[in-house]
Scaffold this active site. Structure first.
Site, mmCIF file in Angstrom:
data_model
loop_
_atom_site.group_PDB
_atom_site.id
_atom_site.type_symbol
_atom_site.label_atom_id
_atom_site.label_comp_id
_atom_site.label_asym_id
_atom_site.label_seq_id
_atom_site.Cartn_x
_atom_site.Cartn_y
_atom_site.Cartn_z
ATOM 1 N N PRO A 30 50.641 56.518 86.578
ATOM 2 C CA PRO A 30 50.560 55.161 86.131
ATOM 3 C C PRO A 30 52.141 54.632 85.145
ATOM 4 O O PRO A 30 51.575 53.957 83.960
ATOM 5 C CB PRO A 30 49.822 55.669 84.660
ATOM 6 C CG PRO A 30 49.964 56.926 84.861
ATOM 7 C CD PRO A 30 50.091 57.498 85.827
ATOM 8 N N CYS A 57 62.722 95.519 89.298
ATOM 9 C CA CYS A 57 62.485 95.760 91.402
ATOM 10 C C CYS A 57 62.055 94.695 92.122
ATOM 11 O O CYS A 57 62.105 94.545 93.121
ATOM 12 C CB CYS A 57 61.354 96.661 91.345
ATOM 13 S SG CYS A 57 59.970 96.595 91.273
ATOM 14 N N GLN A 87 55.547 71.144 91.725
ATOM 15 C CA GLN A 87 56.427 71.783 90.420
ATOM 16 C C GLN A 87 55.534 72.474 90.022
ATOM 17 O O GLN A 87 55.933 72.939 89.218
ATOM 18 C CB GLN A 87 57.212 70.955 89.612
ATOM 19 C CG GLN A 87 57.670 69.383 90.484
ATOM 20 C CD GLN A 87 58.205 68.582 90.096
ATOM 21 O OE1 GLN A 87 59.447 68.373 89.115
ATOM 22 N NE2 GLN A 87 58.072 67.468 90.897
ATOM 23 N N ASN A 88 54.081 72.174 90.012
ATOM 24 C CA ASN A 88 52.951 72.624 88.772
ATOM 25 C C ASN A 88 52.868 74.266 89.744
ATOM 26 O O ASN A 88 53.364 74.351 90.426
ATOM 27 C CB ASN A 88 51.284 72.030 89.671
ATOM 28 C CG ASN A 88 51.514 70.582 89.003
ATOM 29 O OD1 ASN A 88 52.571 70.035 88.321
ATOM 30 N ND2 ASN A 88 50.758 69.943 89.386
ATOM 31 N N HIS A 113 57.863 75.664 91.838
ATOM 32 C CA HIS A 113 58.483 76.552 90.187
ATOM 33 C C HIS A 113 57.838 77.850 90.389
ATOM 34 O O HIS A 113 57.159 78.481 89.151
ATOM 35 C CB HIS A 113 58.056 75.267 89.296
ATOM 36 C CG HIS A 113 58.972 74.285 89.396
ATOM 37 N ND1 HIS A 113 59.051 73.314 88.864
ATOM 38 C CD2 HIS A 113 60.355 74.665 89.810
ATOM 39 C CE1 HIS A 113 59.852 72.055 88.520
ATOM 40 N NE2 HIS A 113 60.545 72.692 89.390
#
Ligand code: BJW
Ligand code: ZN
Length: 244
Positions: A218, A130, A101-102, A119
């Site tokens: 974490p 265009c 997603q980075n 993304h």
């Protein structure tokens, strides 16, 4: 902290799929969006306002300012042990697919050859008229580049080539990710809060198709209950311990 049986399961896997999020770049110094009880705010705007389709229409200059700021930060940062381990896994597993997603480009910077950027990328601009794209890698920090950039083909205004809230993900990229999620025996969900769809849905696809799903984070996330196990910790510390 990592069970021996988990290490064995991963080592013997044939098809591995990894979904990564902002947490995988945290140890490189890239701020995450959520987590730790807070959410990113820029110039008083929550990130889901400034990173939205509506903002491109309302204030393209502000969108450029936000992404130029972040690109400036990223220029100084390097991949961490999580990125380099995942790049090694691409070579070591029979079938390894990573969807991120980075938008920071750090997986590729670590040597991963085939990155599915769900993304988009902060390193490219795309023409609003265009659809052609151009790289922003060569822009120098010192002088102020033209904003918005102008398309070399049609003269139209350009926008950052990223997927904002309310926009479709690139269909071919999402399709390849979904296929890999469907066929994997082990799925890793690394450093994502798992709240943004359709990306988070890839872990659901893997689980439904019978994969063993391992989360590395974490904190607990929206996907923790779906995962077969959560290894609590930092991606850059946990991933190298698999010693694939
Ligand atoms: C560590 C760590 C360490 C810390 N090691 N871990 C279904 C239900 C409800 C809503 C929707 C739905 N389907 C679609 C939607 C709408 C929307 C959505 O999902 N909204 C939800 C938030 C409610 N989705 C969309 O709009 C998507 N488009 C779409 O669906 O198109 C169809 C459509 C069209 C028109 C109308 C409606 C639908 C597009 C989503 C694009 C998201 N874009 C962003 C911005 C990109 C540009 C930018 O960078 O500014 O992408 S949003 C932002 O969130 C960014 C990220 O990629 C994404 C995910 O965040 P991520 O990676 O999970 O990061 P964090 O910060 O959330 O989490 C970090 C985690 O790391 C934490 O858990 C930490 O604990 C952990 N961590 N250190 C390991 N060292
Ligand atoms: Zn154009």
């Amino acid at each position: 902290m990592i069970r021996e049986s988990t290490v064995e399961r991963v080592r013997s896997a044939k098809n591995v799929f990894a979904l990564t999020g902002a947490g995988v770049s945290a140890e490189s110094g890239v701020p995450t969006f959520r987590g730790g009880g807070g959410a990113t705010v820029w110039k008083g705007m929550p990130f889901d306002v400034i990173s939205s389709a509506q903002m491109v229409e309302r204030d393209l200059a502000a969108v450029w300012e936000w992404f130029d700021y972040r690109r400036g930060v990223l220029r100084e940062l390097k991949p961490n042990a999580a990125h380099t381990t995942l790049a090694e896994w691409e070579e070591k597993f029979n079938d390894f697919t990573l969807a991120t997603q980075n938008i920071d480009g750090l997986h590729a910077a670590a040597g991963l050859k085939d990155v599915l950027e769900l993304h988009g990328t902060i390193w490219q601009a795309r023409c609003l008229a265009c659809d052609r794209s151009k790289s922003l890698r060569d822009e120098r920090g010192g002088e102020q580049p033209q904003r918005p950039p102008v398309c070399g083909t049609c003269g139209g205004e350009m926008r950052p080539d990223v997927v904002l809230f309310g926009e479709m993900l690139p269909a071919n990229v999402l399709e390849r990710a979904a296929e890999a999620a469907e066929r994997c025996d082990v799925c890793f969900v690394i450093g994502t809060s798992g709240v943004v769809y359709p990306a988070a849905g890839l872990a659901e696809i893997a689980k439904r198709a019978g994969a063993y799903v391992i989360e590395i984070n974490p904190e607990r996330t929206a996907l923790s209950d779906l995962c077969d196990e959560t290894i609590k910790g930092q991606a850059g510390e946990i991933l190298p311990r698999f010693q694939i």
